[in-house]
Design a protein around this motif. Structure first.
Motif, mmCIF file in Angstrom:
data_model
loop_
_atom_site.group_PDB
_atom_site.id
_atom_site.type_symbol
_atom_site.label_atom_id
_atom_site.label_comp_id
_atom_site.label_asym_id
_atom_site.label_seq_id
_atom_site.Cartn_x
_atom_site.Cartn_y
_atom_site.Cartn_z
ATOM 1 N N THR A 2 15.656 12.872 -12.942
ATOM 2 C CA THR A 2 14.300 12.369 -13.150
ATOM 3 C C THR A 2 13.795 11.799 -11.830
ATOM 4 N N PRO A 3 12.751 12.397 -11.275
ATOM 5 C CA PRO A 3 12.216 11.863 -10.014
ATOM 6 C C PRO A 3 11.578 10.491 -10.225
ATOM 7 N N TYR A 4 11.637 9.667 -9.202
ATOM 8 C CA TYR A 4 11.029 8.336 -9.276
ATOM 9 C C TYR A 4 9.552 8.416 -9.651
ATOM 10 N N GLN A 5 8.866 9.445 -9.182
ATOM 11 C CA GLN A 5 7.427 9.555 -9.404
ATOM 12 C C GLN A 5 7.077 9.549 -10.892
ATOM 13 N N LYS A 6 7.978 10.075 -11.736
ATOM 14 C CA LYS A 6 7.730 10.078 -13.179
ATOM 15 C C LYS A 6 7.647 8.651 -13.721
ATOM 16 N N VAL A 7 8.522 7.785 -13.242
ATOM 17 C CA VAL A 7 8.512 6.384 -13.667
ATOM 18 C C VAL A 7 7.323 5.668 -13.031
ATOM 19 N N TYR A 8 7.069 5.955 -11.760
ATOM 20 C CA TYR A 8 5.920 5.348 -11.083
ATOM 21 C C TYR A 8 4.622 5.692 -11.807
ATOM 22 N N ASP A 9 4.468 6.944 -12.214
ATOM 23 C CA ASP A 9 3.257 7.362 -12.919
ATOM 24 C C ASP A 9 3.088 6.599 -14.230
ATOM 25 N N ALA A 10 4.187 6.404 -14.967
ATOM 26 C CA ALA A 10 4.126 5.660 -16.225
ATOM 27 C C ALA A 10 3.730 4.204 -15.960
ATOM 28 N N PHE A 11 4.196 3.653 -14.866
ATOM 29 C CA PHE A 11 3.842 2.284 -14.482
ATOM 30 C C PHE A 11 2.370 2.205 -14.066
ATOM 31 N N LEU A 12 1.940 3.112 -13.221
ATOM 32 C CA LEU A 12 0.576 3.060 -12.687
ATOM 33 C C LEU A 12 -0.488 3.259 -13.769
ATOM 34 N N VAL A 13 -0.154 3.980 -14.831
ATOM 35 C CA VAL A 13 -1.084 4.147 -15.952
ATOM 36 C C VAL A 13 -1.349 2.801 -16.630
ATOM 37 N N LYS A 14 -0.371 1.909 -16.592
ATOM 38 C CA LYS A 14 -0.501 0.600 -17.231
ATOM 39 C C LYS A 14 -1.254 -0.402 -16.354
ATOM 40 N N MET A 15 -1.593 -0.003 -15.146
ATOM 41 C CA MET A 15 -2.183 -0.918 -14.178
ATOM 42 C C MET A 15 -3.684 -0.675 -14.037
ATOM 43 N N LEU A 16 -4.412 -1.743 -13.812
ATOM 44 C CA LEU A 16 -5.834 -1.643 -13.503
ATOM 45 C C LEU A 16 -6.079 -2.141 -12.082
ATOM 46 N N GLU A 17 -5.038 -2.249 -11.321
ATOM 47 C CA GLU A 17 -5.089 -2.827 -9.979
ATOM 48 C C GLU A 17 -5.188 -1.735 -8.926
ATOM 49 N N ASP A 18 -5.957 -2.018 -7.912
ATOM 50 C CA ASP A 18 -6.067 -1.067 -6.806
ATOM 51 C C ASP A 18 -5.406 -1.620 -5.541
ATOM 52 N N GLU A 19 -4.350 -2.354 -5.733
ATOM 53 C CA GLU A 19 -3.628 -3.018 -4.648
ATOM 54 C C GLU A 19 -3.218 -2.048 -3.538
ATOM 55 N N TRP A 20 -2.927 -0.828 -3.904
ATOM 56 C CA TRP A 20 -2.336 0.118 -2.955
ATOM 57 C C TRP A 20 -3.367 1.047 -2.313
ATOM 58 N N VAL A 21 -4.665 0.775 -2.489
ATOM 59 C CA VAL A 21 -5.714 1.678 -2.017
ATOM 60 C C VAL A 21 -5.644 1.929 -0.510
ATOM 61 N N ASN A 22 -5.493 0.907 0.277
ATOM 62 C CA ASN A 22 -5.511 1.056 1.738
ATOM 63 C C ASN A 22 -4.113 1.167 2.351
ATOM 64 N N TRP A 23 -3.125 1.426 1.539
ATOM 65 C CA TRP A 23 -1.757 1.551 2.019
ATOM 66 C C TRP A 23 -1.458 3.014 2.327
ATOM 67 N N THR A 24 -0.495 3.227 3.199
ATOM 68 C CA THR A 24 -0.049 4.605 3.441
ATOM 69 C C THR A 24 0.816 5.045 2.279
ATOM 70 N N GLU A 25 0.994 6.332 2.146
ATOM 71 C CA GLU A 25 1.821 6.865 1.069
ATOM 72 C C GLU A 25 3.249 6.332 1.158
ATOM 73 N N GLU A 26 3.755 6.207 2.369
ATOM 74 C CA GLU A 26 5.120 5.687 2.564
ATOM 75 C C GLU A 26 5.217 4.223 2.153
ATOM 76 N N ALA A 70 8.854 1.212 -17.022
ATOM 77 C CA ALA A 70 7.473 0.990 -16.589
ATOM 78 C C ALA A 70 6.984 -0.395 -17.026
ATOM 79 N N CYS A 71 7.344 -0.817 -18.229
ATOM 80 C CA CYS A 71 6.955 -2.158 -18.697
ATOM 81 C C CYS A 71 7.619 -3.239 -17.857
ATOM 82 N N TYR A 72 8.895 -3.054 -17.558
ATOM 83 C CA TYR A 72 9.576 -4.037 -16.709
ATOM 84 C C TYR A 72 9.032 -4.013 -15.290
ATOM 85 N N MET A 73 8.580 -2.853 -14.819
ATOM 86 C CA MET A 73 7.928 -2.793 -13.508
ATOM 87 C C MET A 73 6.650 -3.622 -13.526
ATOM 88 N N LYS A 74 5.907 -3.551 -14.621
ATOM 89 C CA LYS A 74 4.687 -4.343 -14.731
ATOM 90 C C LYS A 74 5.016 -5.834 -14.712
#
Length: 142
Positions: A2-26, A70-74
């Motif tokens: 299971t790639p990390y991105q699958k868990v990240y996507d589940a976490f990001l769906v639960k978020m309304l925050e744009d904290e990472w907008v100006n960050w690089t992908e890395e 994803a919930c624990y990530m939140k």
């Protein structure tokens, strides 16, 4: 696997925050990985190993495991948000208690999110593949 991105996507769906907008992908990837690593320690008894390498989890995670993580990530993200210096600093500088009220609301939100994660975990522990565990099997064959 299971790639990390699958868990990240589940976490990001639960978020309304744009904290990472100006960050690089890395930078985003490193931050999400840090949040995930903190979240993994909260998942007490997963049915499969949560061993991982640089690309993701070695085993295939079910949607249940992904959602719990994803919930624990939140929870990890909320805790970090609550403890930012911008939120804590006014408590030491001002006599106005509005910042304390804000922190109280944040803490209530964190507790509610922890409760949701624990509720998901309890359901996860009591069922296998969406079906209740047959506790009568523990009593032996009668």
């Amino acid at each position: 696997m299971t790639p990390y991105q699958k868990v990240y996507d589940a976490f990001l769906v639960k978020m309304l925050e744009d904290e990472w907008v100006n960050w690089t992908e890395e930078e985003v990837s490193q931050d999400l990985r840090g949040i995930l690593e903190g979240a993994i320690s909260w998942f007490k008894f997963p049915r499969i190993s949560l061993d991982r390498d640089d690309n993701g989890f070695i085993n295939d995670l079910d949607n249940e495991e992904i959602q719990i993580l994803a919930c624990y990530m939140k929870c990890e993200w909320l805790n970090r948000t609550i403890l930012t210096w911008e939120n804590v600093k006014p408590l030491y500088e001002e006599r106005d208690f509005s910042q304390a009220n804000l922190l109280d609301k944040f803490n209530q939100l964190l507790e509610a999110e922890k409760y949701n994660a624990l509720k998901l975990e309890r359901i996860y522990y009591r069922s296998i593949k969406g079906k209740p565990f047959k506790y009568s099997n523990l009593a032996g064959n009668s």
